[in-house]
Design an enzyme around this catalytic site. Structure first.
Site, PDB file in Angstrom:
ATOM      1  N   ASP A  25       4.383  48.794  33.363  1.00 55.05           N
ATOM      2  CA  ASP A  25       3.687  49.913  33.999  1.00 55.05           C
ATOM      3  C   ASP A  25       3.161  50.928  32.986  1.00 55.05           C
ATOM      4  O   ASP A  25       2.398  51.830  33.356  1.00 55.05           O
ATOM      5  CB  ASP A  25       4.634  50.652  34.955  1.00 55.05           C
ATOM      6  CG  ASP A  25       5.158  49.756  36.051  1.00 55.05           C
ATOM      7  OD1 ASP A  25       4.360  48.967  36.590  1.00 55.05           O
ATOM      8  OD2 ASP A  25       6.356  49.845  36.367  1.00 55.05           O
ATOM      9  N   ASP A  65       8.368  52.050  36.680  1.00 53.34           N
ATOM     10  CA  ASP A  65       9.632  52.056  35.945  1.00 53.34           C
ATOM     11  C   ASP A  65       9.611  51.155  34.718  1.00 53.34           C
ATOM     12  O   ASP A  65      10.481  51.258  33.860  1.00 53.34           O
ATOM     13  CB  ASP A  65      10.778  51.584  36.852  1.00 53.34           C
ATOM     14  CG  ASP A  65      10.671  50.098  37.156  1.00 53.34           C
ATOM     15  OD1 ASP A  65       9.551  49.635  37.446  1.00 53.34           O
ATOM     16  OD2 ASP A  65      11.692  49.395  37.071  1.00 53.34           O
ATOM     17  N   ASP A 103       4.260  51.016  41.670  1.00 53.32           N
ATOM     18  CA  ASP A 103       4.702  49.705  41.226  1.00 53.32           C
ATOM     19  C   ASP A 103       5.658  49.167  42.298  1.00 53.32           C
ATOM     20  O   ASP A 103       6.224  49.942  43.072  1.00 53.32           O
ATOM     21  CB  ASP A 103       5.426  49.879  39.881  1.00 53.32           C
ATOM     22  CG  ASP A 103       6.316  48.711  39.540  1.00 53.32           C
ATOM     23  OD1 ASP A 103       5.814  47.578  39.520  1.00 53.32           O
ATOM     24  OD2 ASP A 103       7.520  48.915  39.290  1.00 53.32           O
TER      25      ASP A 103
HETATM   26  P1  ADP Z   1       6.056  44.392  39.127  1.00 51.56           P
HETATM   27  O1  ADP Z   1       4.629  44.762  38.897  1.00 51.56           O
HETATM   28  O2  ADP Z   1       6.305  44.073  40.570  1.00 51.56           O
HETATM   29  O3  ADP Z   1       7.020  45.407  38.587  1.00 51.56           O
HETATM   30  P2  ADP Z   1       6.139  42.705  36.756  1.00 51.56           P
HETATM   31  O4  ADP Z   1       4.763  43.093  36.318  1.00 51.56           O
HETATM   32  O5  ADP Z   1       7.284  43.234  35.972  1.00 51.56           O
HETATM   33  O6  ADP Z   1       6.309  43.037  38.330  1.00 51.56           O
HETATM   34  O7  ADP Z   1       6.239  41.137  36.769  1.00 51.56           O
HETATM   35  C1  ADP Z   1       5.226  40.360  37.363  1.00 51.56           C
HETATM   36  C2  ADP Z   1       5.678  38.941  37.490  1.00 51.56           C
HETATM   37  O8  ADP Z   1       5.891  38.422  36.179  1.00 51.56           O
HETATM   38  C3  ADP Z   1       6.989  38.771  38.214  1.00 51.56           C
HETATM   39  O9  ADP Z   1       6.826  38.690  39.623  1.00 51.56           O
HETATM   40  C4  ADP Z   1       7.462  37.473  37.606  1.00 51.56           C
HETATM   41  O10 ADP Z   1       6.790  36.388  38.216  1.00 51.56           O
HETATM   42  C5  ADP Z   1       7.003  37.573  36.167  1.00 51.56           C
HETATM   43  N1  ADP Z   1       8.041  38.148  35.288  1.00 51.56           N
HETATM   44  C6  ADP Z   1       8.002  39.330  34.621  1.00 51.56           C
HETATM   45  N2  ADP Z   1       9.119  39.513  33.895  1.00 51.56           N
HETATM   46  C7  ADP Z   1       9.905  38.431  34.128  1.00 51.56           C
HETATM   47  C8  ADP Z   1      11.196  38.014  33.675  1.00 51.56           C
HETATM   48  N3  ADP Z   1      11.947  38.735  32.840  1.00 51.56           N
HETATM   49  N4  ADP Z   1      11.657  36.837  34.135  1.00 51.56           N
HETATM   50  C9  ADP Z   1      10.930  36.078  34.970  1.00 51.56           C
HETATM   51  N5  ADP Z   1       9.723  36.415  35.423  1.00 51.56           N
HETATM   52  C10 ADP Z   1       9.200  37.567  35.008  1.00 51.56           C
HETATM   53 MG    MG Z   2       8.637  47.563  37.968  1.00 52.49          MG
END
Ligand code: ADP
Ligand code: MG
Length: 293
Positions: free
Chosen positions: A241, A237, A38
């Site tokens: 995921d 994390d 991730d």
């Molecule tokens: P990653 O896979 O990199 O851990 P996430 O799957 O958690 O990222 O999030 C993907 C996208 O969703 C982020 O890049 C953001 O655009 C949006 N996102 C997720 N959670 C939030 C949040 N709490 N506030 C704003 N945007 C969010």
């Molecule tokens: Mg993450």
């Protein structure tokens, strides 16, 4: 009496801060061919900074108002991006109203009600913004810098765009290099945009980048990597995921800042977010496997 070798190996890993939930996990770890990471909070520090706030024309709010509305909802979220938004509002000394009806949408964003208004802070792909709009232009500008852009939406209308940046953990490049040396494949699987994903991947030496994924998309990426190269370990994390961690041949959660859901979905927990422990435990499992069988 001496411990059985497998138990001794699990105890040894535990003393080094790597918790292995069952004996069969040691065997799975020994057979891993590819490690999928991730991005946010795993390869990156998980402490992103707000780098820009753009109030959209016609949105009727100043930048500070956009940030305060976003922070009201993000204060209730445990996502790494949420801390950046809430922290920036606090540093600017903004009055942040209370939000109700909070909901987190893993991989997409958060929603809530603030002063009677429905407020969403979401990924651009989840906001359904028209091409050639000011919102799309602001998103494109931030993403071309390799940053994460999120839309702030009020009662269905975009009122602003926030830009956030995150840096790779200091030990990420070394962990990827060690996996390379051991002949394992690596991949980055993220819900973030492809530009931000490519920037971080280049920084740490990962060549296979899969971006813009919802939680189910991460699971599909794990299946795809398994079809291509054999057993897959997923390192993550977040709540986003959890399905991929559960579906991987070995799910490895970072304990330090990780969510309870990620910990529960995993086979292995790295207690302190030490990425060097990933190549470390895989090499150790291969060695222990040779001793046991
Ligand atoms: P990653 O896979 O990199 O851990 P996430 O799957 O958690 O990222 O999030 C993907 C996208 O969703 C982020 O890049 C953001 O655009 C949006 N996102 C997720 N959670 C939030 C949040 N709490 N506030 C704003 N945007 C969010
Ligand atoms: Mg993450």
């Amino acid at each position: 009496a001496t411990m059985p070798p497998l138990l001794a190996a699990i105890a040894h890993a535990g003393r080094r801060g790597v918790l292995i939930k069952s004996a069969v996990v040691m065997e799975n770890l020994a057979s891993i061919a590819t490690v999928a990471f991730d991005k946010t909070g795993t390869i990156t520090s998980g402490r992103p900074m707000l780098s820009d706030v753009e109030a959209l024309p016609g949105g009727g709010h100043s930048g500070d108002e956009v940030l305060a509305l976003a922070a009201a909802v993000e204060r209730l979220s445990e996502h790494p991006l949420a801390d950046a938004v809430a922290g920036a509002a606090a540093r600017r000394g903004l009055r942040v109203p209370l939000a109700t009806d909070f909901a987190a949408h893993p991989g997409s964003g958060v929603t809530g009600v603030v002063d009677g208004l429905r407020v969403a802070v979401v990924a651009p792909r989840a906001a359904g913004i028209p091409q050639h709009s000011p919102a799309a232009a602001a998103v494109a500008r931030f993403e071309s810098r390799g940053e994460t852009a999120v839309l702030v939406v009020r009662d269905g209308a975009p009122i602003g765009v926030l830009a956030l940046t995150d840096t790779a953990r200091p030990d990420a490049a070394g962990a990827v290099a060690a996996l390379d040396r051991d002949g394992l494949g690596t991949a980055l699987v993220t819900g973030d945009n492809s530009h931000a994903a490519a920037r971080v991947a280049a920084e740490v030496g990962i060549g296979d980048v899969r971006a813009g994924l919802l939680p189910d998309g991460k699971t599909a990426a794990v299946a795809d990597l398994r079809d291509a190269g054999g057993a897959v370990a997923m390192v993550g994390d977040g709540v986003n995921d959890a399905p991929a961690l559960a579906s991987a041949d070995a799910g490895i959660a970072l304990g330090g800042a990780g969510s309870d859901l990620a910990l529960r979905a995993s086979d292995v927990v790295i207690v302190r977010d030490d990425l060097d422990a990933v190549p470390g435990i895989l090499a150790f499992a291969r060695k222990a496997h040779r001793v046991v069988v």
